[in-house]
Scaffold this motif. Structure first.
Motif, PDB file in Angstrom:
ATOM      1  N   ARG A 217       0.966  -1.091   0.071  1.00 54.70           N
ATOM      2  CA  ARG A 217      -0.059   0.226  -0.160  1.00 54.70           C
ATOM      3  C   ARG A 217       0.855   1.235  -0.014  1.00 54.70           C
ATOM      4  O   ARG A 217       1.262   1.626   1.106  1.00 54.70           O
ATOM      5  CB  ARG A 217      -0.874   0.161   1.405  1.00 54.70           C
ATOM      6  N   PRO A 218       1.151   1.961  -0.987  1.00 52.39           N
ATOM      7  CA  PRO A 218       2.218   2.968  -1.412  1.00 52.39           C
ATOM      8  C   PRO A 218       1.393   4.163  -0.790  1.00 52.39           C
ATOM      9  O   PRO A 218       0.123   4.569  -0.737  1.00 52.39           O
ATOM     10  CB  PRO A 218       2.209   3.167  -2.661  1.00 52.39           C
ATOM     11  N   ILE A 219       2.387   4.798   0.137  1.00 49.94           N
ATOM     12  CA  ILE A 219       1.673   5.941   0.751  1.00 49.94           C
ATOM     13  C   ILE A 219       2.219   7.515   0.206  1.00 49.94           C
ATOM     14  O   ILE A 219       1.582   8.264  -0.089  1.00 49.94           O
ATOM     15  CB  ILE A 219       2.179   6.108   2.094  1.00 49.94           C
ATOM     16  N   ASP A 220       3.557   7.625  -0.266  1.00 49.69           N
ATOM     17  CA  ASP A 220       3.982   8.469  -0.911  1.00 49.69           C
ATOM     18  C   ASP A 220       5.300   8.328  -1.548  1.00 49.69           C
ATOM     19  O   ASP A 220       5.805   7.411  -1.145  1.00 49.69           O
ATOM     20  CB  ASP A 220       4.247  10.026   0.058  1.00 49.69           C
ATOM     21  N   TYR A 221       5.589   9.028  -2.789  1.00 49.66           N
ATOM     22  CA  TYR A 221       6.811   8.761  -3.397  1.00 49.66           C
ATOM     23  C   TYR A 221       7.630   9.976  -3.422  1.00 49.66           C
ATOM     24  O   TYR A 221       7.326  11.160  -2.981  1.00 49.66           O
ATOM     25  CB  TYR A 221       6.275   8.614  -4.937  1.00 49.66           C
ATOM     26  N   GLY A 222       8.801   9.736  -4.006  1.00 50.88           N
ATOM     27  CA  GLY A 222       9.899  10.930  -3.931  1.00 50.88           C
ATOM     28  C   GLY A 222      11.200  10.665  -3.363  1.00 50.88           C
ATOM     29  O   GLY A 222      11.303   9.413  -3.116  1.00 50.88           O
ATOM     30  N   PHE A 223      12.168  11.575  -2.968  1.00 47.29           N
ATOM     31  CA  PHE A 223      13.334  11.260  -2.537  1.00 47.29           C
ATOM     32  C   PHE A 223      12.938  10.494  -1.121  1.00 47.29           C
ATOM     33  O   PHE A 223      13.432   9.412  -0.726  1.00 47.29           O
ATOM     34  CB  PHE A 223      13.974  12.428  -2.080  1.00 47.29           C
ATOM     35  N   GLU A 224      12.094  11.214  -0.211  1.00 50.18           N
ATOM     36  CA  GLU A 224      11.581   9.974   0.767  1.00 50.18           C
ATOM     37  C   GLU A 224      10.473   9.458   0.429  1.00 50.18           C
ATOM     38  O   GLU A 224       9.321  10.214   0.318  1.00 50.18           O
ATOM     39  CB  GLU A 224      11.502  11.093   2.135  1.00 50.18           C
ATOM     40  N   MET A 225      10.368   8.182   0.396  1.00 49.00           N
ATOM     41  CA  MET A 225       9.124   7.420  -0.018  1.00 49.00           C
ATOM     42  C   MET A 225       8.791   6.875   1.340  1.00 49.00           C
ATOM     43  O   MET A 225       9.339   6.556   2.128  1.00 49.00           O
ATOM     44  CB  MET A 225       9.428   6.498  -1.084  1.00 49.00           C
ATOM     45  N   THR A 226       7.377   6.454   1.308  1.00 50.91           N
ATOM     46  CA  THR A 226       6.722   5.595   2.468  1.00 50.91           C
ATOM     47  C   THR A 226       5.886   4.651   1.732  1.00 50.91           C
ATOM     48  O   THR A 226       5.113   4.704   1.175  1.00 50.91           O
ATOM     49  CB  THR A 226       5.727   6.334   3.329  1.00 50.91           C
ATOM     50  N   ILE A 227       6.399   3.387   2.057  1.00 53.72           N
ATOM     51  CA  ILE A 227       5.832   2.260   1.225  1.00 53.72           C
ATOM     52  C   ILE A 227       5.231   1.400   2.585  1.00 53.72           C
ATOM     53  O   ILE A 227       5.846   0.995   3.562  1.00 53.72           O
ATOM     54  CB  ILE A 227       6.715   1.406   0.477  1.00 53.72           C
ATOM     55  N   ALA A 228       4.027   1.032   2.709  1.00 55.10           N
ATOM     56  CA  ALA A 228       3.207   0.130   3.621  1.00 55.10           C
ATOM     57  C   ALA A 228       3.111  -1.219   3.026  1.00 55.10           C
ATOM     58  O   ALA A 228       2.855  -1.393   1.794  1.00 55.10           O
ATOM     59  CB  ALA A 228       2.242   0.785   4.529  1.00 55.10           C
ATOM     60  N   GLY A 229       3.256  -2.276   3.991  1.00 54.88           N
ATOM     61  CA  GLY A 229       2.738  -3.606   3.580  1.00 54.88           C
ATOM     62  C   GLY A 229       1.774  -4.228   4.606  1.00 54.88           C
ATOM     63  O   GLY A 229       2.106  -4.146   5.721  1.00 54.88           O
ATOM     64  N   VAL A 230       0.694  -4.644   4.298  1.00 58.17           N
ATOM     65  CA  VAL A 230      -0.185  -5.203   5.274  1.00 58.17           C
ATOM     66  C   VAL A 230      -0.415  -6.714   5.228  1.00 58.17           C
ATOM     67  O   VAL A 230      -0.430  -7.326   4.165  1.00 58.17           O
ATOM     68  CB  VAL A 230      -1.732  -4.876   5.099  1.00 58.17           C
ATOM     69  N   LYS A 231      -0.221  -7.342   6.386  1.00 56.46           N
ATOM     70  CA  LYS A 231      -0.293  -8.891   6.438  1.00 56.46           C
ATOM     71  C   LYS A 231      -1.522  -9.178   6.059  1.00 56.46           C
ATOM     72  O   LYS A 231      -2.479  -8.903   6.799  1.00 56.46           O
ATOM     73  CB  LYS A 231       0.346  -9.362   7.857  1.00 56.46           C
ATOM     74  N   PRO A 232      -1.861 -10.282   5.145  1.00 56.36           N
ATOM     75  CA  PRO A 232      -3.363 -10.485   4.934  1.00 56.36           C
ATOM     76  C   PRO A 232      -3.889 -11.288   5.790  1.00 56.36           C
ATOM     77  O   PRO A 232      -3.091 -12.085   6.823  1.00 56.36           O
ATOM     78  CB  PRO A 232      -2.950 -11.397   3.663  1.00 56.36           C
ATOM     79  N   VAL A 233      -5.007 -11.251   6.049  1.00 52.34           N
ATOM     80  CA  VAL A 233      -5.865 -11.904   7.197  1.00 52.34           C
ATOM     81  C   VAL A 233      -6.389 -13.205   6.276  1.00 52.34           C
ATOM     82  O   VAL A 233      -7.306 -12.930   5.518  1.00 52.34           O
ATOM     83  CB  VAL A 233      -7.220 -11.237   7.634  1.00 52.34           C
ATOM     84  N   THR A 234      -5.976 -14.146   6.840  1.00 50.09           N
ATOM     85  CA  THR A 234      -6.399 -15.482   5.888  1.00 50.09           C
ATOM     86  C   THR A 234      -7.568 -16.248   6.636  1.00 50.09           C
ATOM     87  O   THR A 234      -7.945 -15.881   7.863  1.00 50.09           O
ATOM     88  CB  THR A 234      -5.356 -16.666   6.021  1.00 50.09           C
ATOM     89  N   GLY A 235      -8.368 -17.064   6.017  1.00 45.63           N
ATOM     90  CA  GLY A 235      -9.744 -17.458   6.503  1.00 45.63           C
ATOM     91  C   GLY A 235     -10.771 -16.709   7.084  1.00 45.63           C
ATOM     92  O   GLY A 235     -11.484 -17.257   7.565  1.00 45.63           O
ATOM     93  N   ALA A 236     -10.726 -15.365   6.511  1.00 52.17           N
ATOM     94  CA  ALA A 236     -11.825 -14.584   6.874  1.00 52.17           C
ATOM     95  C   ALA A 236     -13.034 -14.593   5.942  1.00 52.17           C
ATOM     96  O   ALA A 236     -12.713 -15.032   4.826  1.00 52.17           O
ATOM     97  CB  ALA A 236     -11.195 -13.248   7.142  1.00 52.17           C
TER      98      ALA A 236
END
Length: 189
Positions: free
Chosen positions: A170-189
Motif C-alpha cells: 500500500r504505497p503512501i508517498d513517493y519522492g526522495f523520501e518514500m513511504t511504502i506500507a505492507g499489510v499482512k493478509p488476514v487468512t480464512g476470513a
C-alpha cells in the motif's frame, strides 16, 4: 559488529541535535491503512526513539548507545537486530522502519522477520530514501564516503521486496523520501 552499528553507538549523543525530524504525517498515514487496531507497535532501527516517542512504539535497535537515548525518553527498548527479532510469530500490530532500512544487513531476511512477527491485518511502514532521485544519488555517495555499508532501493524495488515476503503493498508517498506500507493478509476470513 558492523561499522554502521558502531558508528551509531558513537554518534548517539549528537544524533538528535543534527538529524532532521522524521515526517510524522507520512508515518501516521502508513499506520492508518492497517487492517487492525494498533496497540503493539515496534520501531525497528528506531535509534534514539525520535519517531517511537510520537506514536508510542517500542524501540528495537542493535546500537546500545542509541537505546540509552531512547530510554531517556522513557521508551521501552529491545536490543536486537532486524535479522533476528526476539518476538513471537504474529505478535505485533505494526512495525515502523524510518530512515533506517538502508542500514539493515541482509535486508531480505529483515523483511521476512518483520512479516513473521506481524499479526494478520498488521502493517509494516517503511519510510526510506529512493536512490533513483537526484537527492538519493547524493545520499548514496555520501554514505559510501563515510564508510557505511548502505543498500538503497528504488520505490519499485522496495514495493516488490515487501510484496515478495507476503505483504499487500500500500504505497503512501513517493519522492526522495518514500513511504511504502505492507499489510499482512488476514487468512480464512
Amino acid at each position: 559488529m558492523r561499522w554502521d552499528v558502531r558508528a551509531f553507538d558513537l554518534f548517539a549523543p549528537l544524533y538528535d541535535l543534527v538529524m532532521p525530524s522524521a515526517n510524522e504525517d507520512a508515518v501516521r498515514k502508513g499506520l492508518f491503512v492497517a487492517d487492525r487496531e494498533l496497540s503493539r507497535v515496534l520501531e525497528i532501527g528506531g535509534g534514539s526513539g525520535r519517531v517511537a516517542s510520537t506514536v508510542g512504539a517500542t524501540v528495537v535497535d542493535p546500537a546500545a548507545g542509541m537505546l540509552r537515548r531512547a530510554r531517556r525518553r522513557e521508551l521501552e527498548t529491545v536490543r536486537a537486530s532486524a535479522t533476528d527479532l526476539p518476538h513471537p510469530d504474529d505478535s505485533v500490530d505494526a512495525i515502523l522502519v524510518v530512515d533506517a532500512f538502508h542500514h539493515f544487513p541482509k535486508q531480505w531476511r529483515c523483511l521476512e522477520e518483520m512479516a513473521r512477527v506481524l499479526a494478520p491485518g498488521g502493517i509494516l511502514v517503511v519510510r526510506e530514501f529512493d536512490r533513483d532521485t537526484r537527492l538519493g544519488r547524493g545520499l548514496v555517495a555520501a554514505e559510501k564516503l563515510v564508510g557505511f555499508d548502505s543498500t538503497f532501493y528504488t520505490t519499485t524495488e522496495l514495493e516488490a521486496a515487501i510484496e515478495a515476503v507476503g505483504l499487500d503493498v500500500r504505497p503512501i508517498d513517493y519522492g526522495f523520501e518514500m513511504t511504502i506500507a505492507g499489510v499482512k493478509p488476514v487468512t480464512g476470513a
